[in-house]
Design an enzyme around this catalytic site. Structure first.
Site, PDB file in Angstrom:
ATOM      1  N   HIS A 103       0.856  -1.181   0.000  1.00  0.00           N
ATOM      2  CA  HIS A 103       0.000   0.000   0.000  1.00  0.00           C
ATOM      3  C   HIS A 103       0.898   1.240   0.000  1.00  0.00           C
ATOM      4  O   HIS A 103       2.070   1.180   0.408  1.00  0.00           O
ATOM      5  CB  HIS A 103      -0.887   0.028   1.241  1.00  0.00           C
ATOM      6  N   CYS A 157       0.217   2.919  -4.450  1.00  0.00           N
ATOM      7  CA  CYS A 157      -0.472   4.150  -4.819  1.00  0.00           C
ATOM      8  C   CYS A 157       0.352   5.363  -4.405  1.00  0.00           C
ATOM      9  O   CYS A 157       1.190   5.291  -3.508  1.00  0.00           O
ATOM     10  CB  CYS A 157      -1.841   4.216  -4.161  1.00  0.00           C
TER      11      CYS A 157
END
Length: 507
Positions: A339, A382
């Site tokens: 992440h 991301c």
């Protein structure tokens, strides 16, 4: 009565806090004792030398045991349970990696929340590195060359090379910006080490004319509203006479050497299980890990995979990688699947490693054997929460057939040093997508194009351009979710992997 209860509660909190700090202090002192018991007398003196810019010569002159040095550092507020990083740094420089792994450093570094800061100067590290490469016969030869410069009485003592460096410093024959005498001596005794001194001088005292072309990769500054563009600043350097080249003549871009005994190490950090911090697990990431492992083994790399790393573990595996000897390797690769947040990569504990921290770990300052060798980072994470849309922005409910994002964008720039590649799965402020039954768009496209184009002799940046093209054309079933990868680099030559002799692995 209310005042009494508040006072009582505050007293309980204060007592609990004091008890916790006392226990932490005791654990820290026990750890220091374990370190001392593991150090030889020579290693203690090595630590003393490395700390000689931090403590006074008078204090250090009486140190013979590890605990004496640690006490001095604690008294100067250079070492504590809240700030154990100097000890980490000393053990890393001395390559005591097994000791580092067996000590409970995480309990203190996680609690402190502090960044890992360098305190030992590159100059001290250089001298220590040289001392580790000089044998007893070389030391005798160095003393002989200094016989007319240093007092004979001192040279006749049974001193180590580090002690000899100290004597040279006292006589003003050696210093952070005074390495000429040492370089001349080393050149006649051990020519291979002369290059390391030249490297140090280049990295720390190079002039504008000596610097290689660099790209300033700082992303949109916080002070400029809405600016997320990449600013490219070129400082071209021409060799003497190059301005006489005809305008139509294009010089050939050199390749990094890829003819070593081994290609190098490929580290894969694969973070899947985020239950501990409340983020969603990264379903499908194992497809990426398996594909990357197969492709980089095919390219000749030694693949090392680490699963579900928190912040400190990510930094530690990178430090372990930096501690390796990469002399025979052509390059190093690091793939991070996790992440992401605006300030960096998210560990499974919810804490972040900034992109700057991630990359600086493998800088030549920390790993001299990677000097002038490409350091290639492939980041699947991301860089924000925005979604790129083909037509209009829309939020979708998560569905088994819909791609999901890894959002949890860096404003940290990569270090201004040559020979880096940071291939990001998406542009700043936007998410990147992962299909639960296939893996991520970026990693799967990267592996496919490496398999397809490396055998054709295509360089890595051209391959990443094709990855950009392929991923930019992908979308979900609705046709509304889009993604645009982005490479950033300070490479000074082309990266061309030799074509493997075996067929590429199956997807």
């Amino acid at each position: 009565m209310l005042v009494y209860h508040l006072y009582a509660n505050n007293s309980i909190v204060s007592y609990s806090r004091a008890l916790f700090l006392c226990e932490q202090e005791m654990e820290f002192q026990q750890m220091l004792l374990r370190v001392q018991e593991s150090l030889t007398g020579d290693e203690v003196q090595d630590m003393v030398f490395l700390c000689s810019d931090l403590l006074s010569p008078k204090d250090l002159s009486t140190v013979t045991l590890g605990r004496e040095l640690f006490s001095l550092l604690e008294n100067r507020n250079l070492l504590s349970p809240e700030d154990p990083f100097l000890l980490l740094e000393l053990l890393r420089i001395m390559k005591r990696n097994s000791l580092l792994r067996n000590l409970p450093f995480d309990a203190f570094t996680q609690a402190s929340g502090m960044l890992y800061a360098q305190r030992i100067s590159p100059y001290r590290q250089l001298l220590y590195e040289l001392s580790e490469s000089i044998c007893d016969q070389d030391l005798k030869n160095i003393k002989f060359l200094l016989i007319k410069t240093l007092p004979r009485k001192k040279l006749e003592k049974d001193m180590t090379l580090l002690q000899l460096f100290w004597e040279m410093e006292k006589e003003d024959l050696l210093g952070e910006d005074n390495l000429d005498v040492l370089k001349d001596i080393i050149a006649s005794i051990h020519p291979g080490l002369e290059k390391r001194i030249i490297q140090y001088k280049t990295e720390n005292f190079n002039t504008v004319e000596d610097q290689v072309d660099r790209l300033s990769l700082a992303e949109g500054a916080a002070g400029i509203s809405g600016d997320h563009s990449q600013h490219l600043e070129f400082n071209p350097v021409f060799e003497e006479g190059s301005t006489n080249l005809p305008v139509t003549e294009i010089p050939e871009i050199q390749h990094y050497k890829m003819k070593g005994d081994r290609r190098g190490v490929c580290l894969i950090i694969n973070n899947y299980d985020f239950r501990a911090c409340g983020l969603k697990n990264r379903e499908g990431t194992d497809f990426d890990k398996k594909r990357l492992k197969g492709v980089f083994q095919w390219l000749g790399f030694e693949v090392v995979a680490e699963q579900d790393c928190d912040r400190m573990r990510m930094l530690q595996v990178l430090r372990d990688l930096a501690a390796r000897d990469h002399t025979l390797a052509d390059c190093v690769v690091c793939c991070v699947l996790s992440h992401g947040r605006e300030d960096g990569i998210v560990g499974v504990d919810g804490n972040t490693v900034t992109f700057k921290e991630l990359i600086e770990t493998l800088s030549p300052r920390w790993c001299s054997s990677l000097y002038q060798k490409p350091k290639l980072f492939f980041i699947q994470a991301c860089r924000g929460g925005k979604e790129q849309s083909a037509a209009f922005s829309q939020t979708f409910s998560e569905d088994e057939d819909m791609p999901v994002s890894d959002a949890a964008v860096p404003r940290d720039s990569i270090p201004e040093a040559a020979d880096y590649l940071l291939a990001m799965s998406t542009v700043p402020s936007y998410v990147s997508y992962r299909e639960k039954d296939k893996g991520t768009w970026f990693i799967q496209s990267l592996c496919h194009n490496l398999q397809l184009l490396v055998p054709r002799g295509i360089d890595l940046l051209s391959i990443l351009t094709q990855v950009n093209s392929d991923v930019s054309k992908k979308t979900d079933k609705s046709g509304k979710k889009k993604q645009m990868p982005q490479p950033e680099f300070t490479l000074t030559k082309r990266v061309v992997f030799p074509a493997p002799k075996t067929p590429p692995p199956l997807p």
